[in-house]
Design a protein around this motif. Sequence first.
Motif, PDB file in Angstrom:
ATOM      1  N   SER A   1       0.097   3.896  -4.463  1.00  0.00           N
ATOM      2  CA  SER A   1       1.551   3.736  -4.381  1.00  0.00           C
ATOM      3  C   SER A   1       1.975   2.351  -4.858  1.00  0.00           C
ATOM      4  O   SER A   1       3.008   2.207  -5.529  1.00  0.00           O
ATOM      5  CB  SER A   1       2.039   3.996  -2.961  1.00  0.00           C
ATOM      6  N   ALA A   2       1.193   1.318  -4.532  1.00  0.00           N
ATOM      7  CA  ALA A   2       1.512  -0.029  -5.015  1.00  0.00           C
ATOM      8  C   ALA A   2       1.367  -0.094  -6.535  1.00  0.00           C
ATOM      9  O   ALA A   2       2.140  -0.781  -7.210  1.00  0.00           O
ATOM     10  CB  ALA A   2       0.601  -1.060  -4.353  1.00  0.00           C
ATOM     11  N   PHE A   3       0.384   0.628  -7.058  1.00  0.00           N
ATOM     12  CA  PHE A   3       0.212   0.663  -8.506  1.00  0.00           C
ATOM     13  C   PHE A   3       1.391   1.373  -9.164  1.00  0.00           C
ATOM     14  O   PHE A   3       1.856   0.960 -10.232  1.00  0.00           O
ATOM     15  CB  PHE A   3      -1.101   1.376  -8.871  1.00  0.00           C
ATOM     16  N   VAL A   4       1.897   2.436  -8.542  1.00  0.00           N
ATOM     17  CA  VAL A   4       3.071   3.140  -9.076  1.00  0.00           C
ATOM     18  C   VAL A   4       4.275   2.200  -9.117  1.00  0.00           C
ATOM     19  O   VAL A   4       5.056   2.216 -10.079  1.00  0.00           O
ATOM     20  CB  VAL A   4       3.374   4.404  -8.252  1.00  0.00           C
ATOM     21  N   ASP A   5       4.422   1.359  -8.100  1.00  0.00           N
ATOM     22  CA  ASP A   5       5.507   0.374  -8.121  1.00  0.00           C
ATOM     23  C   ASP A   5       5.379  -0.531  -9.346  1.00  0.00           C
ATOM     24  O   ASP A   5       6.386  -0.869  -9.989  1.00  0.00           O
ATOM     25  CB  ASP A   5       5.475  -0.478  -6.851  1.00  0.00           C
ATOM     26  N   ARG A   6       4.173  -0.927  -9.661  1.00  0.00           N
ATOM     27  CA  ARG A   6       3.954  -1.776 -10.834  1.00  0.00           C
ATOM     28  C   ARG A   6       4.250  -1.013 -12.123  1.00  0.00           C
ATOM     29  O   ARG A   6       4.825  -1.570 -13.064  1.00  0.00           O
ATOM     30  CB  ARG A   6       2.523  -2.290 -10.832  1.00  0.00           C
ATOM     31  N   MET A   7       3.888   0.269 -12.171  1.00  0.00           N
ATOM     32  CA  MET A   7       4.212   1.094 -13.329  1.00  0.00           C
ATOM     33  C   MET A   7       5.717   1.195 -13.518  1.00  0.00           C
ATOM     34  O   MET A   7       6.225   1.085 -14.642  1.00  0.00           O
ATOM     35  CB  MET A   7       3.605   2.500 -13.161  1.00  0.00           C
ATOM     36  N   ARG A   8       6.411   1.394 -12.429  1.00  0.00           N
ATOM     37  CA  ARG A   8       7.877   1.517 -12.498  1.00  0.00           C
ATOM     38  C   ARG A   8       8.507   0.225 -13.012  1.00  0.00           C
ATOM     39  O   ARG A   8       9.413   0.250 -13.859  1.00  0.00           O
ATOM     40  CB  ARG A   8       8.435   1.871 -11.117  1.00  0.00           C
ATOM     41  N   ALA A   9       8.038  -0.899 -12.499  1.00  0.00           N
ATOM     42  CA  ALA A   9       8.575  -2.190 -12.951  1.00  0.00           C
ATOM     43  C   ALA A   9       8.284  -2.401 -14.433  1.00  0.00           C
ATOM     44  O   ALA A   9       9.115  -2.944 -15.177  1.00  0.00           O
ATOM     45  CB  ALA A   9       7.976  -3.316 -12.122  1.00  0.00           C
ATOM     46  N   LEU A  10       7.117  -1.957 -14.877  1.00  0.00           N
ATOM     47  CA  LEU A  10       6.730  -2.137 -16.276  1.00  0.00           C
ATOM     48  C   LEU A  10       7.637  -1.341 -17.205  1.00  0.00           C
ATOM     49  O   LEU A  10       8.152  -1.884 -18.190  1.00  0.00           O
ATOM     50  CB  LEU A  10       5.269  -1.716 -16.460  1.00  0.00           C
TER      51      LEU A  10
END
Length: 440
Positions: free
Chosen positions: A148-157
């Motif tokens: 889920s934290a990685f998905v947050d980073r994907m979204r920001a990217l």
Amino acid sequence: MIKSKTSQLLKLALSASLAFPIFMTGTTAFADEHEIEIDADASLLIDFETGQILHEQDADEAKGIASMTKMLVEYILFEEIEAGNLSWDSEVTISDYAYAVSQDYALSNVPLHSGGNYTVKELYEALAIYSANGATIALAEAIEGSESAFVDRMRALVESWGIEDYELYNTTGLNNSYLNGNHYPGSDEDAENAMPAKGIAKVAMKLLEDYPEVLETSSIPVKVFREGTEDAISMRNWNWMLEGLAHERADVDGLKTGTTAFAGATFTGTAENDGQRLVSVVMGAGDGFTNRSQRFEETAKLFDYGFSEWEYTTLVEGDVVLMDVTPLPVKNGLEEEVALKTTEALEYYLPDVRNEDAISYTFKPNEELLNQDGEIEAPVEAGTVVGELVLDDQEGIDFLESEAQNTIPVAAADSVERAGFFTVFSNLVKDFFVSLRDRF
């Protein structure tokens, strides 16, 4: 990049008046846009170097992207490698979650052991070649601690790239129902990643631009995972357009497939021919289960179309004086006007330069340099940019990025020195009486 160029210097017409800005229009040979029918829900074809769109079909509507999601995982992984936070030899310990997903052989997977250690390179190759879902989750957890934290980073990217219409819930592109309850907070049981074709194309373009080494792995047709161990498994690339596979095509070297019931068969492809690289997106080309070939057949049509039906054409030469353009008036100069020249070439892909249609352009001066009469104040130095040549809106010439190269700077062709005191004083007096007359 090596390109075939057809030079067609525009004949330009420039006019000026005391009260209105300077403008210019021009025409050149252009063709009716060739049509190509792609049997898919959405499709897109882009020239990699320029970002020019050569074909689009329903490319602005968000659709399922399935495992094409993993290009975002690849990008972030390369960021971590580049930053020194990970190395290819770094070891990753497999969580119960990554293990459980890796054991679902209804999905694309390589066998992983719970608590087992694998190198980043092993997991990356499993992701890039075999679209292994458990390996993808393991990498995401290693980088950000949780999926889920990685998905947050994907979204920001993706938002940093200007992609606003998207849904991202996991790193694999799977439907949430396959993830054993490990859902992104607040997401539905059956939520699934989605993005328009133009969005996923931006992801691919950024990946290729910033980390072209991705092609070294995406172009591998077959590789054995953990060869020589009890876990050895042959990974045949899901991109069947690679050498030795069912839809082999010599110029294809990437990039990422994806298949779910929601997304259908999807494929972001890339090919290079004679120095030109194209990036394609095909979404919803059949269901991907009963006809796994359709996405590759449609991609081949796109590449044939892009490489053979479009020609890179010089519409305006670089560093040439625009002989047919009325020079720019100069105020208080030894010369009353200065010729204009281009500073670089204006070039596009055109579908067929042999047919004749009009393309129009507008010269837009830098109004900060001009007085109310449309004159530039002396002295003027040769090469000073005084405005730009802008391609008017034209059907068939579009770009993936809105700030695409659809303009070229226009500069003064010569230097014009400032006139002597008496000439400048005379002009001031004349301007004073003209201003006085206009008041009354």
